[in-house]
Design a protein around this motif. Structure first.
Motif, PDB file in Angstrom:
ATOM      1  N   MET A  66       0.801 -10.985  10.748  1.00 47.14           N
ATOM      2  CA  MET A  66       0.354  -9.859  10.310  1.00 47.14           C
ATOM      3  C   MET A  66       1.026  -9.470   9.191  1.00 47.14           C
ATOM      4  SD  MET A  66      -0.495  -7.201  13.414  1.00 47.14           S
ATOM      5  CE  MET A  66      -1.596  -7.667  14.790  1.00 47.14           C
ATOM      6  N   THR A  67       0.659  -8.643   8.168  1.00 49.50           N
ATOM      7  CA  THR A  67       1.702  -7.763   7.289  1.00 49.50           C
ATOM      8  C   THR A  67       1.406  -6.629   7.581  1.00 49.50           C
ATOM      9  OG1 THR A  67       0.073  -9.200   5.893  1.00 49.50           O
ATOM     10  CG2 THR A  67       0.698  -7.032   4.924  1.00 49.50           C
ATOM     11  N   LEU A  68       2.938  -5.363   6.915  1.00 45.49           N
ATOM     12  CA  LEU A  68       3.338  -4.389   7.512  1.00 45.49           C
ATOM     13  C   LEU A  68       3.079  -3.841   5.958  1.00 45.49           C
ATOM     14  CD1 LEU A  68       4.439  -2.276   9.127  1.00 45.49           C
ATOM     15  CD2 LEU A  68       6.433  -2.439   7.428  1.00 45.49           C
ATOM     16  N   GLU A  69       1.929  -3.165   5.750  1.00 49.89           N
ATOM     17  CA  GLU A  69       1.372  -2.125   4.992  1.00 49.89           C
ATOM     18  C   GLU A  69       2.571  -0.137   4.678  1.00 49.89           C
ATOM     19  OE1 GLU A  69      -2.946  -1.035   3.544  1.00 49.89           O
ATOM     20  OE2 GLU A  69      -2.625   0.969   4.947  1.00 49.89           O
ATOM     21  N   VAL A  70       3.055  -1.126   3.643  1.00 46.24           N
ATOM     22  CA  VAL A  70       4.854   0.054   3.116  1.00 46.24           C
ATOM     23  C   VAL A  70       3.482   1.545   2.374  1.00 46.24           C
ATOM     24  CG1 VAL A  70       6.602   1.348   3.387  1.00 46.24           C
ATOM     25  CG2 VAL A  70       6.116  -0.967   4.284  1.00 46.24           C
ATOM     26  N   GLU A  71       3.266   1.865   2.573  1.00 46.34           N
ATOM     27  CA  GLU A  71       2.719   3.512   1.425  1.00 46.34           C
ATOM     28  C   GLU A  71       3.984   4.330   1.095  1.00 46.34           C
ATOM     29  OE1 GLU A  71      -0.630   5.507   2.559  1.00 46.34           O
ATOM     30  OE2 GLU A  71      -1.643   4.111   3.921  1.00 46.34           O
ATOM     31  N   ILE A  72       4.374   4.012   0.210  1.00 42.55           N
ATOM     32  CA  ILE A  72       5.714   5.386  -0.245  1.00 42.55           C
ATOM     33  C   ILE A  72       5.135   6.380   0.088  1.00 42.55           C
ATOM     34  CG2 ILE A  72       7.764   4.976  -1.612  1.00 42.55           C
ATOM     35  CD1 ILE A  72       7.310   1.979  -1.704  1.00 42.55           C
TER      36      ILE A  72
ATOM     37  N   GLY B 155       4.270   6.994  -4.622  1.00 39.87           N
ATOM     38  CA  GLY B 155       2.398   6.259  -5.004  1.00 39.87           C
ATOM     39  C   GLY B 155       2.319   5.232  -5.160  1.00 39.87           C
ATOM     40  N   THR B 156       3.248   4.084  -4.490  1.00 39.06           N
ATOM     41  CA  THR B 156       3.140   2.719  -4.597  1.00 39.06           C
ATOM     42  C   THR B 156       2.933   2.309  -3.238  1.00 39.06           C
ATOM     43  OG1 THR B 156       3.748   2.486  -6.463  1.00 39.06           O
ATOM     44  CG2 THR B 156       4.142   0.085  -5.394  1.00 39.06           C
ATOM     45  N   THR B 157       2.196   0.835  -2.775  1.00 40.14           N
ATOM     46  CA  THR B 157       2.064   0.714  -1.291  1.00 40.14           C
ATOM     47  C   THR B 157       2.772  -0.417  -1.957  1.00 40.14           C
ATOM     48  OG1 THR B 157       0.221   1.751  -1.139  1.00 40.14           O
ATOM     49  CG2 THR B 157       0.189  -0.397   0.961  1.00 40.14           C
ATOM     50  N   LEU B 158       3.763  -0.964  -0.657  1.00 36.48           N
ATOM     51  CA  LEU B 158       4.285  -2.541  -0.230  1.00 36.48           C
ATOM     52  C   LEU B 158       3.835  -3.228   0.274  1.00 36.48           C
ATOM     53  CD1 LEU B 158       6.605  -4.247  -0.898  1.00 36.48           C
ATOM     54  CD2 LEU B 158       8.200  -3.418   0.217  1.00 36.48           C
ATOM     55  N   TYR B 159       3.194  -4.058   0.433  1.00 37.83           N
ATOM     56  CA  TYR B 159       3.030  -5.323   1.854  1.00 37.83           C
ATOM     57  C   TYR B 159       3.966  -6.181   1.555  1.00 37.83           C
ATOM     58  CZ  TYR B 159      -1.244  -2.622   0.052  1.00 37.83           C
ATOM     59  OH  TYR B 159      -3.052  -2.326  -1.084  1.00 37.83           O
ATOM     60  N   LEU B 160       4.317  -5.890   3.196  1.00 40.90           N
ATOM     61  CA  LEU B 160       5.326  -7.725   3.255  1.00 40.90           C
ATOM     62  C   LEU B 160       4.882  -8.417   4.732  1.00 40.90           C
ATOM     63  CD1 LEU B 160       8.347  -5.123   3.525  1.00 40.90           C
ATOM     64  CD2 LEU B 160       8.188  -6.811   1.698  1.00 40.90           C
ATOM     65  N   PRO B 161       4.792  -9.491   4.398  1.00 42.64           N
ATOM     66  CA  PRO B 161       4.434 -10.535   5.971  1.00 42.64           C
ATOM     67  C   PRO B 161       5.856 -10.660   6.705  1.00 42.64           C
ATOM     68  CG  PRO B 161       5.469 -11.746   3.179  1.00 42.64           C
ATOM     69  CD  PRO B 161       5.485 -10.232   3.393  1.00 42.64           C
ATOM     70  N   ILE B 162       4.698  -9.998   7.851  1.00 42.50           N
ATOM     71  CA  ILE B 162       5.877  -9.815   9.240  1.00 42.50           C
ATOM     72  C   ILE B 162       6.302 -10.788  10.288  1.00 42.50           C
ATOM     73  CG2 ILE B 162       4.741  -8.820  11.709  1.00 42.50           C
ATOM     74  CD1 ILE B 162       3.325  -7.047  10.276  1.00 42.50           C
ATOM     75  N   HIS B 163       7.629 -11.537  10.371  1.00 42.05           N
ATOM     76  CA  HIS B 163       7.618 -12.630  10.874  1.00 42.05           C
ATOM     77  C   HIS B 163       7.979 -12.250  12.236  1.00 42.05           C
ATOM     78  CE1 HIS B 163       8.138 -13.798   6.964  1.00 42.05           C
ATOM     79  NE2 HIS B 163       8.733 -13.005   6.616  1.00 42.05           N
TER      80      HIS B 163
ATOM     81  N   ARG C 225       4.534   5.561   5.161  1.00 35.31           N
ATOM     82  CA  ARG C 225       3.512   5.732   6.415  1.00 35.31           C
ATOM     83  C   ARG C 225       2.882   3.891   6.484  1.00 35.31           C
ATOM     84  NH1 ARG C 225      -2.375   4.589   6.904  1.00 35.31           N
ATOM     85  NH2 ARG C 225      -3.203   5.655   8.806  1.00 35.31           N
ATOM     86  N   LEU C 226       3.328   3.881   7.978  1.00 32.16           N
ATOM     87  CA  LEU C 226       3.467   2.720   7.947  1.00 32.16           C
ATOM     88  C   LEU C 226       2.474   2.372   9.186  1.00 32.16           C
ATOM     89  CD1 LEU C 226       7.794   2.001   9.060  1.00 32.16           C
ATOM     90  CD2 LEU C 226       6.472   1.684   6.511  1.00 32.16           C
TER      91      LEU C 226
END
Length: 316
Positions: free
Chosen positions: A88-94, A184-192, A226-227
């Motif tokens: 999945m992908t982790l959506e990190v709302e900063i 205000g940026t959202t980071l998307y990280l691949p979940i391992h 917000r994760l």
């Protein structure tokens, strides 16, 4: 949505490394928010005792209780997200980033940075940070506008990687040093691994693209995130979204290879969101996308490509 908090302390940080075997300090529900405080710096980088700056108790306690497992950063975490699965992908709302103390430092070290042979003496400067004006005062009197962000935001690496340093940015994120990752940026990280295991550290008050002497204004920060896990957007590399732009990122020892990976990812994104062919997407990148050098000093160099989201409207 529940709001959680995790503060930097000897028992809540990992110093210098990422490790899939590290247990979560906090497990939250999908969509919850968490506020995380961070500290930065080794003892040699601290202000002198007669300076007006205060050493945060958490940082002093960490210095007294821990040693670096590998060369790298002091990171707070990890935080697990219940239900997040590998793939999945982790959506990190900063949501916000605040200063954690009133000073930062910058250091020049011989044999490091973009000019490893040009400076023969180590130099550390300490920079007062003005919370009200959001500026940092350099020793020669210049005020630098602060635009705080976390140099390190990452999830656990694949278990097969073992223990890895935080210095090199990788597919799990980590030391990306991307100055666009502000509030205000959202980071998307691949979940391992299951749970994702999000950690953060390496607070920066201000930094230019390139980070050429290895340091930004290094400081402690407090971030609220917000994760949210996503099963609808598989990723190979970290990606980000600002209110106006999409950002693809890649890291590689060869800067040209990092550019190739980030560009191919952007072409795929344009095809998926804008309905363009690969040829049209490649043309659009040449005409409208900005290819930027994130940093060149972390062994794995970084490229990020920014494209205004107005160009991603569905093809008529």
């Amino acid at each position: 949505m529940t709001h959680h908090r995790l503060d930097a302390a000897p028992e809540t940080v990992h110093w210098g490394y990422f490790d899939a075997a590290r247990k979560p300090l906090l497990t939250i529900e999908n969509g919850d928010a968490v506020t995380i405080s961070t500290v930065s710096g080794v003892p040699a980088q601290m202000p002198p005792k007669d300076s007006p700056f205060k050493l945060p108790k958490a940082l002093a306690d960490i210095h007294a209780a821990q040693t670096q497992r590998l060369p790298g950063h002091i990171c707070t975490g990890p935080v697990a997200v219940r239900g997040a699965k590998a793939g999945m992908t982790l959506e990190v709302e900063i949501q916000s980033i605040e200063l954690n103390y009133d000073w930062g430092y910058n250091m020049i070290r011989p044999m490091t940075g973009a000019l490893p042979d040009d400076f023969s003496e180590m130099r550390v400067i300490h920079i007062p940070l003005d919370r009200q004006r959001m500026t940092g005062r350099l020793p020669w009197g210049l005020d630098i506008p602060l635009r705080p962000f976390f140099g390190v935001m990452g999830v656990a690496p694949p278990a097969g990687w073992g223990v890895v340093s935080t210095i090199q940015p990788r597919r799990n994120g980590g030391n990306m040093d991307n100055k666009e990752l502000v509030a205000g940026t959202t980071l998307y990280l691949p979940i391992h691994i299951d749970g994702a295991m999000f950690s953060v550290g390496d607070g920066h008050g201000a930094q230019g693209d390139g980070e050429v002497n290895v340091n930004a204004i290094e400081t402690g920060l407090v971030g609220t995130f917000r994760l949210n896990y996503r099963s609808d957007m598989p990723l190979e590399w970290p990606m980000a979204e600002t209110p106006t732009h999409m950002i693809t990122m890649a890291f590689h020892p060869d800067l040209d290879e990092a550019a190739v990976i980030a560009l191919r990812t952007m072409i795929k994104l344009i095809g998926a969101r804008g309905g363009l062919s690969r040829e049209d997407a490649y043309t659009l990148c040449s005409l409208a996308a900005d290819l930027r050098v994130t940093q060149i000093v972390n062994q794995y160099k970084g490229i990020h490509i920014m494209l205004d989201k107005k160009y991603l409207a569905t093809k008529p």
